[in-house]
Design a protein around this motif. Structure first.
Motif, PDB file in Angstrom:
ATOM      1  N   LEU A 177      -4.892   3.049   3.453  1.00 57.73           N
ATOM      2  CA  LEU A 177      -6.143   2.476   2.970  1.00 57.73           C
ATOM      3  C   LEU A 177      -6.955   3.425   2.081  1.00 57.73           C
ATOM      4  O   LEU A 177      -7.495   2.985   1.060  1.00 57.73           O
ATOM      5  N   PRO A 178      -7.057   4.716   2.394  1.00 55.43           N
ATOM      6  CA  PRO A 178      -7.795   5.593   1.470  1.00 55.43           C
ATOM      7  C   PRO A 178      -7.181   5.606   0.065  1.00 55.43           C
ATOM      8  O   PRO A 178      -7.921   5.591  -0.940  1.00 55.43           O
ATOM      9  N   LYS A 179      -5.854   5.615  -0.020  1.00 51.47           N
ATOM     10  CA  LYS A 179      -5.188   5.580  -1.329  1.00 51.47           C
ATOM     11  C   LYS A 179      -5.456   4.264  -2.040  1.00 51.47           C
ATOM     12  O   LYS A 179      -5.716   4.243  -3.254  1.00 51.47           O
ATOM     13  N   ALA A 209      -3.556  -9.162  -3.457  1.00 52.98           N
ATOM     14  CA  ALA A 209      -3.396  -9.060  -2.009  1.00 52.98           C
ATOM     15  C   ALA A 209      -2.607  -7.785  -1.765  1.00 52.98           C
ATOM     16  O   ALA A 209      -1.478  -7.644  -2.247  1.00 52.98           O
ATOM     17  N   VAL A 210      -3.201  -6.838  -1.059  1.00 50.97           N
ATOM     18  CA  VAL A 210      -2.560  -5.557  -0.807  1.00 50.97           C
ATOM     19  C   VAL A 210      -2.233  -5.473   0.673  1.00 50.97           C
ATOM     20  O   VAL A 210      -3.127  -5.511   1.526  1.00 50.97           O
ATOM     21  N   MET A 211      -0.948  -5.354   0.957  1.00 53.27           N
ATOM     22  CA  MET A 211      -0.456  -5.303   2.330  1.00 53.27           C
ATOM     23  C   MET A 211      -0.046  -3.878   2.689  1.00 53.27           C
ATOM     24  O   MET A 211      -0.092  -2.993   1.855  1.00 53.27           O
ATOM     25  N   LEU A 270      -8.211   1.170  -6.337  1.00 50.70           N
ATOM     26  CA  LEU A 270      -9.114   0.085  -6.747  1.00 50.70           C
ATOM     27  C   LEU A 270     -10.304   0.626  -7.530  1.00 50.70           C
ATOM     28  O   LEU A 270     -10.739   0.029  -8.522  1.00 50.70           O
ATOM     29  N   GLU A 271     -10.817   1.771  -7.099  1.00 52.95           N
ATOM     30  CA  GLU A 271     -11.928   2.377  -7.817  1.00 52.95           C
ATOM     31  C   GLU A 271     -11.498   2.799  -9.221  1.00 52.95           C
ATOM     32  O   GLU A 271     -12.210   2.552 -10.207  1.00 52.95           O
ATOM     33  N   SER A 272     -10.305   3.396  -9.326  1.00 58.81           N
ATOM     34  CA  SER A 272      -9.798   3.802 -10.643  1.00 58.81           C
ATOM     35  C   SER A 272      -9.568   2.593 -11.548  1.00 58.81           C
ATOM     36  O   SER A 272      -9.740   2.677 -12.768  1.00 58.81           O
ATOM     37  N   ALA A 273      -9.164   1.479 -10.955  1.00 56.19           N
ATOM     38  CA  ALA A 273      -8.901   0.262 -11.723  1.00 56.19           C
ATOM     39  C   ALA A 273     -10.168  -0.535 -12.010  1.00 56.19           C
ATOM     40  O   ALA A 273     -10.109  -1.561 -12.696  1.00 56.19           O
ATOM     41  N   GLY A 306       0.799  -1.220   0.000  1.00 55.21           N
ATOM     42  CA  GLY A 306       0.000   0.000   0.000  1.00 55.21           C
ATOM     43  C   GLY A 306       0.828   1.265   0.000  1.00 55.21           C
ATOM     44  O   GLY A 306       0.305   2.358  -0.230  1.00 55.21           O
ATOM     45  N   THR A 307       2.132   1.133   0.233  1.00 52.14           N
ATOM     46  CA  THR A 307       3.029   2.291   0.225  1.00 52.14           C
ATOM     47  C   THR A 307       3.405   2.728  -1.188  1.00 52.14           C
ATOM     48  O   THR A 307       3.997   3.794  -1.370  1.00 52.14           O
ATOM     49  N   LEU A 308       3.064   1.927  -2.201  1.00 55.80           N
ATOM     50  CA  LEU A 308       3.386   2.299  -3.581  1.00 55.80           C
ATOM     51  C   LEU A 308       2.642   3.569  -3.983  1.00 55.80           C
ATOM     52  O   LEU A 308       1.545   3.853  -3.467  1.00 55.80           O
ATOM     53  N   PRO A 309       3.195   4.330  -4.932  1.00 49.03           N
ATOM     54  CA  PRO A 309       2.454   5.488  -5.459  1.00 49.03           C
ATOM     55  C   PRO A 309       1.124   5.042  -6.068  1.00 49.03           C
ATOM     56  O   PRO A 309       1.020   3.940  -6.633  1.00 49.03           O
ATOM     57  N   GLU A 310       0.124   5.891  -5.957  1.00 46.58           N
ATOM     58  CA  GLU A 310      -1.215   5.530  -6.428  1.00 46.58           C
ATOM     59  C   GLU A 310      -1.244   5.109  -7.898  1.00 46.58           C
ATOM     60  O   GLU A 310      -1.884   4.102  -8.224  1.00 46.58           O
TER      61      GLU A 310
END
Length: 241
Positions: A182-184, A174-176, A189-192, A156-160
């Motif tokens: 979490l908001p990002k 699986a997103v760790m 996920l919504e964009s994808a 989850g630390t990756l750039p959006e």
């Protein structure tokens, strides 16, 4: 000079510790484990009631956790000095030391940083453990992958934009490292186009476990032990009616 055994403890439920790790823990005279300053530590909590009386404990307290940006020079330097110091201390101990590690030690585990510093200095062995994400997808009661599905494990630390790109390509996710990310993760996920498929599993296999569709969750309140999952729906034989 010490010999080091790192015991992978699995996703949180003590019943999911391997027989080999259980044997090492119960026979240990010295243990070491990571924890945040002022906390007991998840690894130590998992093994409560399993340790021999009189075991010597070494609590390795992180100098920083979320107080500094994870990619800042200050954060990187503080952790490097922390791992250097504890590698030196563990290597100097007499006898065998069992280091506790949640999940699997070689899957994003903190022990990897000690291993890199110790492997050429002392005898080190590593006992695999069930990963936290595996415990979480079993908790959902759904297979994570079918047939030719491609599973991507994301931080989850990756750039959006990077999250979005990976989410669009993979069949299962699986997103760790969720927490404050979490908001990002939800926006990505919504964009994808994957938000409606996503589940948040908090404290998987542990007391207080919660499983909910991510679209229905307040993303402002997410515990550290949480994973976002998107299940694959790939090739499989049809179920006969």
């Amino acid at each position: 000079m010490a010999s080091i055994i790192c015991a992978g403890l699995g996703p949180g439920d003590p019943d999911l510790i391997s027989v080999r790790a259980d044997r090492a823990l119960r026979g240990a005279s010295q243990i070491a484990y990571f924890r945040k300053a002022g906390r007991r530590g998840q690894a130590r909590s998992i093994v409560e009631g399993m340790l021999a009386p009189g075991v010597t404990e070494y609590a390795m307290e992180y100098p920083v956790t979320t107080e500094l940006p994870f990619d800042s020079p200050e954060y990187i330097g503080a952790l490097a000095r922390f791992y250097d110091a504890w590698a030196d201390r563990l290597a100097s101990l007499p006898g065998e030391v069992v280091v506790l590690c949640e999940g699997d030690p070689f899957f994003y585990g903190s022990f990897m940083h000690l291993y890199a510093r110790l492997k050429d200095r002392v005898e080190v062995s590593v006992i695999p453990g069930i990963t936290g994400m595996a415990g979480c997808w079993h908790a959902t009661g759904q297979p994570i992958t079918w047939g030719d599905d491609v599973l991507s494990v994301l931080m989850g630390t990756l750039p959006e934009p990077d999250l979005v790109a990976h989410m669009q390509r993979a069949d299962a996710l699986a997103v760790m490292k969720t927490g404050r990310n979490l908001p990002k993760i939800r926006r990505a996920l919504e964009s994808a186009g994957r938000l409606s498929e996503a589940w948040l599993v908090e404290r998987g296999t542990m007391p207080g476990q919660r499983i909910a569709p991510l679209a229905e969750v307040d993303t402002a309140d997410c515990p550290y032990f949480a994973v976002v999952l998107v299940h694959g729906h790939g090739r499989r034989p049809e179920i006969a009616e």
